[in-house]
Design an enzyme around this catalytic site. Structure first.
Site, mmCIF file in Angstrom:
data_model
loop_
_atom_site.group_PDB
_atom_site.id
_atom_site.type_symbol
_atom_site.label_atom_id
_atom_site.label_comp_id
_atom_site.label_asym_id
_atom_site.label_seq_id
_atom_site.Cartn_x
_atom_site.Cartn_y
_atom_site.Cartn_z
ATOM 1 N N GLU A 218 -80.716 -43.466 16.410
ATOM 2 C CA GLU A 218 -81.156 -44.693 15.752
ATOM 3 C C GLU A 218 -80.062 -45.283 14.846
ATOM 4 O O GLU A 218 -79.805 -46.476 14.880
ATOM 5 C CB GLU A 218 -82.411 -44.365 14.935
ATOM 6 C CG GLU A 218 -83.058 -45.529 14.244
ATOM 7 C CD GLU A 218 -83.639 -46.536 15.219
ATOM 8 O OE1 GLU A 218 -83.881 -46.165 16.380
ATOM 9 O OE2 GLU A 218 -83.821 -47.694 14.815
ATOM 10 N N ASP A 219 -79.440 -44.442 14.064
ATOM 11 C CA ASP A 219 -78.598 -44.959 12.977
ATOM 12 C C ASP A 219 -77.100 -44.734 13.131
ATOM 13 O O ASP A 219 -76.336 -45.116 12.257
ATOM 14 C CB ASP A 219 -79.028 -44.311 11.642
ATOM 15 C CG ASP A 219 -80.432 -44.732 11.240
ATOM 16 O OD1 ASP A 219 -80.889 -45.767 11.753
ATOM 17 O OD2 ASP A 219 -81.046 -44.032 10.425
#
Ligand code: MN
Length: 705
Positions: free
Chosen positions: A76-77
């Site tokens: 995700e990041d």
């Protein structure tokens, strides 16, 4: 502050060195991936996944869950991809991380209660591996513990989502400890004033309660000793959110709730549980109808315990829960406790998601057996089973409403679920904002938008892929009506065709003759008769002869003037694939039972001797203003060379004829035969296309078969 070394030390309690090594490797991988990122609180980002993994370690979850927790934010990041995690840590871990990332994208916005419950189901359905939920819950718990660093509006949103979705999910999975902590943290963030008031009141009440609690506890302990029963007695304090919910839902004052004193007795065996129950009922008078036997009839999440309420002195109520140590562990950890047992309890392939799926299934199986032993109705198990192995898929409407459909449903099912009219007029759809085929199977969490046009109609082919009864019935109903409508129309035209030879038509038939014929055939109305003619089950010229006016016994030519084909006859009219008739061709209609009219070119070899049988064939002509496009076939002999297909396609397209199919059939040295199917307006259009193709140097011959 927790460190990876401290965690590793704790893991030696239940993991082997190699597994611990893998968890450590996942930690260092995450640390590097998140390098330079900080949490809102200012700490290095990796402290968050480490904390999430530590929460799961408390529940003794397997090493793959811990690794996934370490890595849960990297896809995700950070720059890291699914493939990256897969190649480093294997498929199971990568899939869990991927599942958690997908949940992160779901945003719950609706305020309706029913939607919250659907949303919970959607979250559960999206996680094919139950460990996805466990990692997500650990992630959420740590985020709730550190919520203070967030902007106030964000705090409220996350707290609300936790109360509406994640705490109830923890409850459904029987994870009581986690549920309680999530609820209290979220309650304080969402209703800070109410939480403060209740906490202050609890602290004040605690002083007075302390003496009462210890005196009751001692009394019970003493009685158990007298009876020679083993058991640990402890007082329980209600958590803030449950006090608040009770005040709200049962409309009770704080004082009323605080007049209840709750205790738990944990003992060794099921037999002991019932003996302890007898002992406390001897000690205090039980409140009528407040006894519950969740040992014989466990709750849907596997919770087992005896519950009873007793009358204490001075108007107070004493609640007692009695259970074994195992039941107590399950009561606080639910599915996590079970998956822990299964991982280390059997030799199942714990290396794959399938293994974990099996474990979750076993958990359900265990519940089922418990249920059967208890000999109670089956409904108890259903909710859990549906949660973990749903046969449903949950999708969003563009406005954020959640629809529940059977697994395998398509956009057409979705359209009919919204409204029959939407289904009947849908032409295409967008899934997650992208155009998609109507037949595409929907997946959990997708947003589906249906595009309609007023003139659209359901397609027979939809019946091949719809899942829901509602869609199937609606499509069939529509098609049946439609077909009847079209058959009647064609039947009327066919009948008029033949009646015209007697100077009559369907509206001027002798009623006595008509009634006689209807009666004989068992029809109720003229429409039934016309439908039968249109469907090809009954010969129009025979009916016409029966119904002709008396005066006109003999008519001349049996074929009469040709019937005009408009192309709007729909299901009762088909164009023969053997000769592919085009407007401009001479055509003949073959009446075939159950199918209606099949149109051939007059010259078609398949028609042959049928041509002159008025019972089988009828002469037709094309209606002038036809707007349809028709499939035409062409065969070319070409000198084979690279790019020949592209060359032919370019010419066809440049002439406004869409190519539907093109393939090279066979080679003979340098010569090849190319077969093509294209869409044209009429015979003239096709002739122009052929002319253009014939000019190509490499094309030797082109024919329309
Ligand atoms: Mn996270």
């Amino acid at each position: 502050m927790p460190t990876i070394d401290a965690l590793s030390e704790r893991l030696t309690e239940y993991l082997d060195q190699q597994q611990i090594q893998q968890v450590r490797r996942a930690y260092f991988y995450a640390e590097q991936a998140h390098d330079g990122q900080r949490r809102k609180s200012g700490e290095a980002y990796v402290t968050h996944p480490l904390a999430a993994a530590s929460i799961l370690a408390t529940m003794h979850l397997d090493h793959q869950s811990l690794m996934a927790a370490m890595l849960h934010d990297v896809i995700e990041d950070t720059e890291v991809t699914y493939e990256g995690v897969h190649s480093q840590f294997g498929e199971s871990v990568a899939d869990i991380v991927d599942g958690v990332s997908k949940l992160t994208h779901l945003e719950f916005e609706s305020k309706a209660e029913a939607q919250a419950s659907n949303f919970q189901k959607m979250v559960l359905a999206m996680a094919e591996d139950i460990r996805v939920i466990l990692v997500k819950l650990a992630d959420r718990l740590h985020n709730m513990r550190t919520l203070g660093a967030m902007r106030p509006d964000k705090q409220r949103r996350i707290a609300k989502e936790t109360l509406d979705i994640y705490a109830p999910i923890a409850g459904r999975l029987g994870m009581r400890d986690l549920q309680v902590e999530l609820e209290d943290l979220a309650f304080q963030a969402h209703y800070p004033m109410r939480a403060k008031y209740i906490r202050r009141a609890v602290v004040q009440a605690r002083g007075q309660r302390k003496d009462i609690i210890s005196s009751i506890q001692e009394t019970i302990e003493q009685r158990l000793r007298q009876e020679g029963l083993k058991g640990t007695v402890s007082g329980r304090e209600k958590h803030l959110y449950s006090i608040y919910s009770k005040m709200k839902s049962q409309n009770k004052s704080f004082a009323e709730i605080m007049d209840v004193f709750a205790f738990r007795v944990v003992t060794d065996s099921v037999d002991d549980c019932y003996r302890v129950l007898g002992a406390v009922h001897n000690l205090y008078k039980p409140v009528l109808n407040r006894f519950k036997d969740y040992i014989a009839i466990p709750k849907s999440n596997g919770y087992q315990s005896l519950h009873t309420d007793l009358f204490g002195a001075k108007n107070i109520t004493i609640e007692v829960q009695i259970r074994t140590k195992e039941m107590d562990a399950v009561a606080s950890q639910g599915v996590a406790e079970h998956s822990h047992y299964k991982v280390y309890g059997d030799s199942d392939n714990s290396d794959s998601a399938v293994g974990s799926y099996k474990r979750a299934r076993k958990w359900v199986q265990g519940l089922l057996e418990m249920q059967q032993r208890a000999g109670n109705s089956m409904e108890f198990i259903e909710s859990v089973k549906e949660d973990l192995f749903p046969d449903e898929v949950y999708v969003f409407t563009p406005k954020g409403r959640i629809l529940e459909l059977p697994a395998g449903s398509t956009a057409v099912d979705f359209a009919y679920a919204v409204h029959t009219d939407i289904g009947n007029s849908c032409v295409s759809c967008r899934i997650d904002r992208r155009l998609a085929p109507l037949s595409q199977r929907l997946e959990n969490g997708q947003t589906v938008e249906i595009i309609t046009t007023p003139s659209a109609q359901p397609n027979m082919a939809w019946l091949n892929f719809v899942m829901t009864g509602k869609a199937r019935t609606a499509i069939r109903h529509f098609l049946k009506n439609q077909q009847r409508h079209e058959s009647i129309d064609l039947g009327r035209r066919l009948l008029n065709q033949f009646l015209s030879k007697y100077g009559s038509n369907a509206d001027e038939i002798d009623q006595a003759k008509l009634l006689e014929l209807l009666d004989e055939a068992g029809f109720k109305s003229l429409d039934d008769l016309l439908e039968d003619i249109g469907m090809g089950n009954r010969q129009a010229y025979v009916v016409a002869r029966r119904l002709r006016p008396e005066s006109d016994e003999e008519a001349g030519d049996q074929h009469g003037s040709p019937l005009s084909i408009k192309g709007t006859e729909g299901m009762v009219l088909q164009y023969a694939k053997c000769c592919r008739p085009l407007p401009g061709d001479e055509i003949i209609g073959h009446i075939s039972a159950g199918k209606g009219l099949v149109i051939h070119r007059t010259a078609c070899r398949n028609i042959g001797h049928l041509r002159d049988d008025p019972g089988k064939c009828i002469y037709l002509e094309w209606f002038d203003g036809l707007k349809d496009e028709f499939v035409a076939e062409l065969t070319c002999q070409v000198e084979s060379h690279r790019g020949i297909i592209a060359e032919l396609a370019t010419v066809a397209t440049s002439m406004g004829a869409d190519l539907q199919e093109i393939d090279i059939e066979d080679h003979e040295g340098k010569l090849a035969k190319v077969h093509m199917e294209l869409l044209v307006k009429d015979r003239i259009h096709l002739a122009r296309v052929m002319k253009k193709i014939r000019v190509l140097k490499t094309v030797n011959k082109i024919i329309r078969p």
